[in-house]
Enzyme design. Structure first.
Site, mmCIF file in Angstrom:
data_model
loop_
_atom_site.group_PDB
_atom_site.id
_atom_site.type_symbol
_atom_site.label_atom_id
_atom_site.label_comp_id
_atom_site.label_asym_id
_atom_site.label_seq_id
_atom_site.Cartn_x
_atom_site.Cartn_y
_atom_site.Cartn_z
ATOM 1 N N ASN A 115 0.763 -1.047 -0.566
ATOM 2 C CA ASN A 115 0.326 -0.328 0.037
ATOM 3 C C ASN A 115 0.867 1.386 -0.111
ATOM 4 O O ASN A 115 1.662 0.804 0.792
ATOM 5 C CB ASN A 115 -0.745 -0.232 0.994
ATOM 6 C CG ASN A 115 -1.881 1.015 1.270
ATOM 7 O OD1 ASN A 115 -1.016 2.280 0.865
ATOM 8 N ND2 ASN A 115 -2.865 1.609 1.716
ATOM 9 N N HIS A 174 1.180 6.615 1.895
ATOM 10 C CA HIS A 174 1.991 7.477 2.583
ATOM 11 C C HIS A 174 3.191 7.845 1.501
ATOM 12 O O HIS A 174 3.455 8.950 2.387
ATOM 13 C CB HIS A 174 1.917 6.863 3.900
ATOM 14 C CG HIS A 174 0.816 6.492 4.296
ATOM 15 N ND1 HIS A 174 -0.182 7.748 4.728
ATOM 16 C CD2 HIS A 174 0.458 5.267 5.275
ATOM 17 C CE1 HIS A 174 -1.097 7.030 5.693
ATOM 18 N NE2 HIS A 174 -1.269 5.840 5.078
ATOM 19 N N HIS A 229 -5.448 3.510 -1.925
ATOM 20 C CA HIS A 229 -7.369 3.925 -1.297
ATOM 21 C C HIS A 229 -6.973 5.582 -1.265
ATOM 22 O O HIS A 229 -6.583 6.670 -0.995
ATOM 23 C CB HIS A 229 -6.895 4.116 0.512
ATOM 24 C CG HIS A 229 -8.305 3.745 0.583
ATOM 25 N ND1 HIS A 229 -8.878 4.376 2.565
ATOM 26 C CD2 HIS A 229 -9.268 5.253 0.498
ATOM 27 C CE1 HIS A 229 -9.757 4.462 2.564
ATOM 28 N NE2 HIS A 229 -10.471 4.624 1.530
ATOM 29 N N ARG A 240 -9.540 8.205 -0.561
ATOM 30 C CA ARG A 240 -10.608 8.953 0.024
ATOM 31 C C ARG A 240 -11.733 9.666 -0.163
ATOM 32 O O ARG A 240 -11.025 10.462 -1.188
ATOM 33 C CB ARG A 240 -9.680 8.672 1.314
ATOM 34 C CG ARG A 240 -8.667 8.346 1.698
ATOM 35 C CD ARG A 240 -8.683 8.700 3.583
ATOM 36 N NE ARG A 240 -8.564 7.674 4.095
ATOM 37 C CZ ARG A 240 -8.874 6.824 5.429
ATOM 38 N NH1 ARG A 240 -10.637 8.275 5.108
ATOM 39 N NH2 ARG A 240 -9.003 6.268 6.227
ATOM 40 N N ARG A 300 -7.339 12.822 0.186
ATOM 41 C CA ARG A 300 -6.038 13.131 1.638
ATOM 42 C C ARG A 300 -4.762 12.539 1.284
ATOM 43 O O ARG A 300 -3.835 13.096 1.665
ATOM 44 C CB ARG A 300 -6.283 12.990 2.935
ATOM 45 C CG ARG A 300 -6.385 11.101 3.705
ATOM 46 C CD ARG A 300 -6.217 11.158 5.231
ATOM 47 N NE ARG A 300 -7.785 11.353 5.654
ATOM 48 C CZ ARG A 300 -7.990 10.918 6.351
ATOM 49 N NH1 ARG A 300 -7.439 10.616 6.866
ATOM 50 N NH2 ARG A 300 -9.638 11.294 6.869
ATOM 51 N N GLU A 308 -8.907 0.722 -2.829
ATOM 52 C CA GLU A 308 -9.958 0.711 -2.069
ATOM 53 C C GLU A 308 -10.728 1.924 -1.796
ATOM 54 O O GLU A 308 -9.333 3.072 -2.124
ATOM 55 C CB GLU A 308 -9.143 0.245 -0.392
ATOM 56 C CG GLU A 308 -8.222 -0.703 -0.336
ATOM 57 C CD GLU A 308 -7.079 -0.625 0.862
ATOM 58 O OE1 GLU A 308 -6.336 -1.227 1.471
ATOM 59 O OE2 GLU A 308 -7.161 0.971 2.030
ATOM 60 N N THR A 310 -8.312 4.167 8.782
ATOM 61 C CA THR A 310 -9.670 2.839 8.948
ATOM 62 C C THR A 310 -9.237 2.696 9.942
ATOM 63 O O THR A 310 -9.130 1.730 10.288
ATOM 64 C CB THR A 310 -9.885 1.817 7.531
ATOM 65 O OG1 THR A 310 -8.517 2.611 6.372
ATOM 66 C CG2 THR A 310 -10.727 1.607 6.725
ATOM 67 N N GLU A 361 -10.480 -9.160 3.805
ATOM 68 C CA GLU A 361 -9.926 -9.058 3.738
ATOM 69 C C GLU A 361 -9.969 -8.450 5.690
ATOM 70 O O GLU A 361 -10.802 -7.526 6.285
ATOM 71 C CB GLU A 361 -8.980 -7.618 3.560
ATOM 72 C CG GLU A 361 -7.551 -7.140 4.488
ATOM 73 C CD GLU A 361 -6.569 -5.780 3.304
ATOM 74 O OE1 GLU A 361 -7.056 -6.281 2.175
ATOM 75 O OE2 GLU A 361 -6.696 -5.821 4.071
ATOM 76 N N HIS A 365 -3.419 -4.239 7.985
ATOM 77 C CA HIS A 365 -3.598 -2.763 9.238
ATOM 78 C C HIS A 365 -3.073 -2.663 10.008
ATOM 79 O O HIS A 365 -3.296 -3.920 11.569
ATOM 80 C CB HIS A 365 -5.663 -2.933 9.529
ATOM 81 C CG HIS A 365 -5.655 -1.041 9.196
ATOM 82 N ND1 HIS A 365 -5.411 -0.533 10.621
ATOM 83 C CD2 HIS A 365 -6.157 -0.186 8.842
ATOM 84 C CE1 HIS A 365 -5.126 0.338 10.437
ATOM 85 N NE2 HIS A 365 -5.851 1.195 9.651
#
Ligand code: PXP
Length: 239
Positions: free
Chosen positions: A9, A12, A45, A47, A51, A72, A103, A153, A194
């Site tokens: 992922n 970030h 993801h 969003r 962000r 996602e 999340t 998941e 996560h």
């Protein structure tokens, strides 16, 4: 060769870029490097508040990536339209709250059920693999099956917190094992994600039946020190 697939992922990377409103570091570059160094898929993801990952990142990444992109998204009309326009091979439906830092939990499968059904049906008509991000509990496995999802998941946040705080995680691990088994028995492919780091990923990699890990925050942070190549190599060795 690792038995469990590693989804990297890269949200970030975009967080760091957006903190200064610059064009670097580029998520596309991270996606291509992760692909080169052994990631089995890339997760982003998109969003509602954009962000981190933006619509433009999604377009660039999907046009250049050779391994599957796992998008996602929240169960909204806007995201349904974007997904059907871009057609990523994998989708994971996640809950989303504006004020959360990340999340915080699994989907509420009692909420917007008709919309979820419609969304999943459309994705499957477009040959998109659909996963639902859920808490480790049996009733959500039943519901995911009824909704015709391909995968679930499992939210591993609680388990990872216990591991990180050196607290007793045995009960949570037992719960996860039971749910993985239950999901497999119901014909669902089971993933986990996560909060995972080297330690928690190592423990969960021993749970039979988990097919994919999706790892972001720790992996991107650790890459600052050891490089994305070494970090992916380390995770692939562990899992
Ligand atoms: N899986 C899902 C469904 C997520 O929403 C997230 C967080 O965005 C992750 C995995 C990755 O979590 P982390 O960044 O803590 O590794």
């Amino acid at each position: 060769m690792s038995k469990i697939r590693l989804g990297v992922n890269i949200d970030h990377v975009a967080t760091v870029r957006n903190a200064r409103g610059e064009k670097y570091p580029e998520p596309l570059r991270a996606a291509l490097l992760a692909q080169e160094f052994g990631a089995d898929s890339i997760t982003i993801h998109l969003r509602e508040d954009r962000r981190h990952i933006t619509d433009s990142d999604l377009k660039k990444i999907i046009s250049k990536l050779r391994i599957p992109l796992n998008l996602e998204l929240a169960a909204t009309n806007e995201m349904l339209k974007i997904a059907l326009k871009n057609k990523p091979p994998f989708i994971c439906i996640v809950p989303e709250k504006r004020k959360e830092v990340t999340t915080e939990g699994g989907l509420n499968l009692n909420y917007k059920v008709n919309f979820l059904k419609k969304m999943i049906k459309k994705f499957k008509e477009n040959k998109i693999r659909v996963s639902l991000f859920i808490e480790p509990n049996q009733k959500d496995i039943y519901k995911a099956k009824l909704l015709n999802a391909d995968c679930v998941e499992i939210h591993t946040g609680k388990f990872c917190n216990l591991v990180n705080k050196n607290r007793n995680f045995k009960r949570e691990l037992k719960k996860i094992k039971k749910i993985v088994n239950f999901g497999n028995q119901h014909g669902l492919e089971v993933h986990a994600g996560h909060g995972l780091n080297y330690k928690s990923a190592k423990i969960l990699s021993k749970v039979k039946g988990i097919k994919e890990f999706n790892i972001g925050h720790f992996l991107i942070g650790e890459s600052i020190f050891v490089g994305i190549k070494n970090c992916i190599k380390n995770f692939k060795k562990i899992i």
